[in-house]
Each structure stands twice: as C-alpha cells, then as structure tokens.
Design a protein around this motif. Structure first.
Motif, short mmCIF file in Angstrom:
data_model
loop_
_atom_site.label_atom_id
_atom_site.label_comp_id
_atom_site.label_asym_id
_atom_site.label_seq_id
_atom_site.Cartn_x
_atom_site.Cartn_y
_atom_site.Cartn_z
N SER A 1 55.49 33.42 25.21
CA SER A 1 54.87 33.40 24.18
C SER A 1 55.65 35.05 23.48
N GLN A 2 57.07 35.24 23.57
CA GLN A 2 57.32 36.15 23.13
C GLN A 2 58.67 36.06 22.48
N ILE A 3 58.89 36.44 21.28
CA ILE A 3 60.63 36.49 21.25
C ILE A 3 61.38 36.31 21.53
N ASP A 4 62.39 36.26 21.80
CA ASP A 4 64.22 36.58 23.26
C ASP A 4 64.88 37.25 22.73
N ALA A 5 64.84 36.33 20.97
CA ALA A 5 66.65 36.89 20.42
C ALA A 5 66.31 36.16 19.21
N VAL A 6 66.66 36.94 18.17
CA VAL A 6 66.58 36.75 16.85
C VAL A 6 68.34 37.28 16.45
N GLU A 7 68.97 35.76 15.49
CA GLU A 7 70.56 36.34 15.26
C GLU A 7 70.71 36.23 14.04
N ALA A 8 71.49 36.18 13.41
CA ALA A 8 72.07 35.84 12.25
C ALA A 8 72.69 34.97 12.63
N GLY A 9 72.94 33.95 11.16
CA GLY A 9 74.22 33.25 11.70
C GLY A 9 73.91 31.76 11.31
N SER A 10 74.25 30.85 12.73
CA SER A 10 73.66 29.22 12.54
C SER A 10 73.44 29.23 14.24
N ARG A 11 72.68 28.69 14.46
CA ARG A 11 71.72 28.09 15.88
C ARG A 11 73.75 28.58 16.76
N PRO A 12 73.21 28.80 18.28
CA PRO A 12 74.15 28.91 19.29
C PRO A 12 74.05 27.49 19.91
N VAL A 13 75.25 26.54 20.26
CA VAL A 13 74.97 25.64 21.70
C VAL A 13 74.19 26.03 22.51
N ALA A 14 73.68 25.00 22.71
CA ALA A 14 72.35 25.68 23.65
C ALA A 14 71.50 24.46 23.67
N ASP A 15 71.27 24.48 25.61
CA ASP A 15 70.15 23.30 25.07
C ASP A 15 68.62 23.37 25.14
N GLY A 16 67.96 22.53 25.51
CA GLY A 16 66.67 22.54 25.14
C GLY A 16 65.59 22.89 24.07
N PRO A 17 64.78 23.15 23.56
CA PRO A 17 64.16 22.20 22.49
C PRO A 17 64.53 22.87 21.34
N SER A 18 64.19 22.03 19.91
CA SER A 18 64.77 23.34 18.77
C SER A 18 63.73 22.69 17.63
N ARG A 19 64.18 23.44 16.54
CA ARG A 19 63.58 22.91 15.29
C ARG A 19 64.55 23.32 14.38
N ASP A 20 64.78 22.55 13.59
CA ASP A 20 65.35 23.04 12.20
C ASP A 20 64.49 22.99 10.94
N LEU A 21 64.33 24.31 10.49
CA LEU A 21 63.54 24.71 9.76
C LEU A 21 63.92 24.16 8.29
N GLY A 22 65.40 23.73 8.26
CA GLY A 22 65.34 23.34 6.69
C GLY A 22 65.45 24.50 5.59
N GLY A 23 66.04 25.87 6.00
CA GLY A 23 66.25 26.32 5.04
C GLY A 23 65.17 27.49 4.88
N ALA A 24 63.88 27.40 5.08
CA ALA A 24 62.76 27.83 4.90
C ALA A 24 62.23 29.19 5.47
N PHE A 25 61.64 29.96 5.01
CA PHE A 25 61.14 31.28 4.71
C PHE A 25 60.45 31.24 5.99
#
Length: 394
Positions: free
Chosen positions: A28-52
């Motif tokens: 239930s917590q945010i454990d990473a926030v970074e500017a730039g593109s997504r790092p290479v990583a395993d696990g579920p992800s969602r592409d927000l398509g440039g949404a705010f």
C-alpha cells in the motif's frame, strides 16, 4: 507483498509537472519515484500513455454521495458514499456532520470512531459542522438544534470521538466561542470558522486563539465588503489560514475562485460539501433533519431555498479550477491533496506522490477527466478514458 510499476506518466508535483516519470508501489506504499523512462524490471506494470499522475484527492468536507448520507455515521451508508467519491478520485475524506440534537451527534461520532479504529478505507475522521454556529447564517443547518458555545457539550463529543474528530467549525462571535476554539486545538483537532456573522476583528480573534480553516469561504458567512471585510477579509488576509472553496460554479463564481487562489497562494483547499444526492437523479433528499430538492444538480432547501451542500465531486472541482478559474494543474491538484493533508496534519503519509507515502493516486487524461484511481495500492479503473491534454500544466 504485491508490487506494481506505473510508467510513461506525467507526474504532477506542487513545483510543476515532470514530463516523464515512473513509480513503483509495494503493498500500500510508494517505494520508488523517478523521472525518466521505466527501468528494466520484472513484475506487473501499467503504461499510463502519458496521462497525468497526481496524488489522490482529500475532501475534508463531505456529507454524502451516491445516494448515501454520512451524517449519522451508519457504516453501510459511509461505505457507499466513500465508494462513490473514490470513483471520482477521492482517496481520503472527513465525514462532515451537520447540526442535530446533541444525542444524535454523539451517537454519530461514536459510530465514526469505530470506523476509524477499524481503519475503514478512506475515512480520515469526522468534521463537526455544528452545533456551535450562528442562527443568522445557518444556511442548510437546522437552527432549532444550534447551541451557544458549550464546553461541556464539546467535551462530550470529543470523549465519544476517541480521537476521530479532526475539525470543528465554530461561529466565533458568541460569548465563549474562543474557549471552544482553544479546546478544539488542545484536543489535537483543527478549529474552523464558519456559519458566522462575525466581524473581521472577531474572526481575527479566533485565528489568534488557534483557528486555522475558513469553512466554505463566502458561503454561510457575512458577505465581504470593501468597508466591512468581515470573515472573508480576515480569513483571506491571514497567512495562517486555509480557505475551503466549493468550486461547482454555483456556490462561488469562477472569477471569485480565481481571485481567491491569487490572493491566498498555497492556502486554498477544494472541497465538495457533497450530500447524498451527488451522483443521483434530481429529486427530493434530506440533509440531516431538513428536506432538500435537487433541480438540475443544484440542491436547495425546500423551505427558504438556501443552497444545501452540492452534488460536486473532487475530480470536477480540480478540472473547473484549471479550465474556468485559470489556475495551473499543479496548483489545482495541490488544493485537492497537499493543502488539506497539511492542515489536517496528515502530510507525512498523504497529499503528494513521494517515496514512503501511501499509494493513493489519481490518473487524469484528456481534459483532466479521471481515468483511474489507486487507493492504498489497489488499482481501480474509471470511465471516460482518453488521451492526456496539456492544460496549464506549467
């Protein structure tokens, strides 16, 4: 512990919009926030398509929604209302109680205390909007049950609340009202000024006693005049005070909303003041003990015609602030998240998108319509998906 990466987002921060960013949620917590593109990583992800990607909204003044009222603290009604507002981006709210017989208010506070102790999702506590208000400025509050400042009555409410009361609105002009302000602050809650016919000097005295919020600025208070600034002038001009605004196009004109944001930067909290009729068809409803009729989405008392809360949602309030009041998106979002979190003492874990904070998020697309909500790390789709738009995002 489940994890989720959100990427290809435009991150809304109080300082501006980061053009491309990603974040990772663990549980239930945010454990990473970074500017730039997504790092290479395993696990579920969602592409927000440039949404705010913005922090989830915090509504510190809501009476109901989705056909349910929260003013009695009934658990099923609360859950129904919370679900409705969560679907519109609100991930934390105060259940606002209207003036009622003291025994009913005590019972409602007891019920809400149990919900808070059980960590009911999104319920941050309650707001006592009454009974220590001005009959002259009662609005859609029942004047029959309003009380003069009564420290014993307030003490019983705090006792029943067991820490769940986070805000108390008081009309500061009555003898003894400043003692209620001081007692509220001593109990660890926020003292607010509202439903008042006070002079500017009387409101200033309440601020000196510890009041830090103006309850729905302009509404339920003596009107502003250039020779008699009254509550509005005192609240707007004091940098210690956060001013609530109901930005639904009915309670306050867009030009006035713009004036308030310009006059009190960083001190405006968007609220809905929503009642059970929010999200429901026009018709007859109740607010506490008073009969309300909703016509074209505008609630008013059947007797007297006073505005009776709203049918607003926080996503619409944010959108109106950008599109009609001409504020930047970071400014509008902060008024719906960071500012209320700060004034309620919750900024350590709510109100912005930062590592270590609760994963409460709102995803906004074209014309700032809501695309999705993340509440305590759980993703929930929303209707009206589309491509993001650059709306005053500087």
């Amino acid at each position: 512990m489940s994890s989720l990466v959100l990427h290809n987002a435009r991150l809304v921060t109080p300082a501006g919009v980061i053009g491309q960013a990603w974040l990772r949620i663990s549980g239930s917590q945010i454990d990473a926030v970074e500017a730039g593109s997504r790092p290479v990583a395993d696990g579920p992800s969602r592409d927000l398509g440039g949404a705010f990607l913005a922090p989830g909204f915090i509504d510190m003044h809501v009476h109901g929604g989705g056909g349910a009222s929260v003013v009695e603290g009934e658990p099923e009604q609360v859950r129904r209302s919370v679900a409705y507002h969560r679907a519109h981006g609100t991930t934390g709210l105060l259940l606002s109680l209207v003036t009622a017989p003291l025994a009913r208010m005590e019972a409602a506070v007891r019920r809400i205390a149990i919900l808070v102790e059980q960590k009911e999702p999104a319920v941050l506590g309650c707001h006592l909007e009454g009974p220590f208000l001005s009959r002259r400025r009662c609005g859609a509050q029942d004047p029959r049950f309003m009380l003069p400042p009564d420290p014993e009555a307030l003490g019983r409410l705090f006792e029943m609340g067991r820490g769940c009361i986070r805000m108390v609105t008081v009309a500061p002009e009555a003898p003894g009202a400043l003692d209620l302000v001081r007692r509220t602050v001593a109990e660890g809650a926020v003292a607010a000024v509202g439903h008042t016919d006070a002079s500017s000097d009387q409101v200033t005295a309440a601020i000196e006693a510890g009041a830090r919020v103006g309850t729905h600025l302009f509404n339920g208070m003596r009107p502003f005049s250039h020779r008699d600034p009254g509550p509005v002038g005192a609240l707007l001009s004091d940098e210690r005070v956060v001013c609530e605004l109901i930005n639904d196009g009915v309670h306050v004109a867009p030009e006035v909303v713009q004036i308030v944001f310009n006059a009190a930067p960083g001190r405006v909290a968007l609220i809905t003041d929503a009642i059970a009729a929010a999200g429901m068809p026009d018709g007859d409803y109740e607010l506490g003990s008073l009969a309300v009729r909703v016509s074209e989405g505008r609630p008013a008392l059947k007797e007297g015609g006073s505005l009776a809360g709203s049918t607003l949602t926080m996503d619409r309030a944010v959108r109106r602030t950008v599109q009609d009041a001409r504020q930047s998106l970071p400014t509008a979002v902060a008024a719906a998240s960071k500012v209320p979190a700060q004034v309620l003492g919750l900024a350590k874990w709510l109100g912005s998108v930062e590592v270590g904070k609760q994963a409460d998020l709102a995803v906004l697309g074209a014309d700032l319509e809501l695309q999705a909500v993340v509440a305590r790390g759980v993703w929930q789709e929303a209707a009206g998906r589309g491509r993001p738009a650059d709306l005053l995002a500087e």
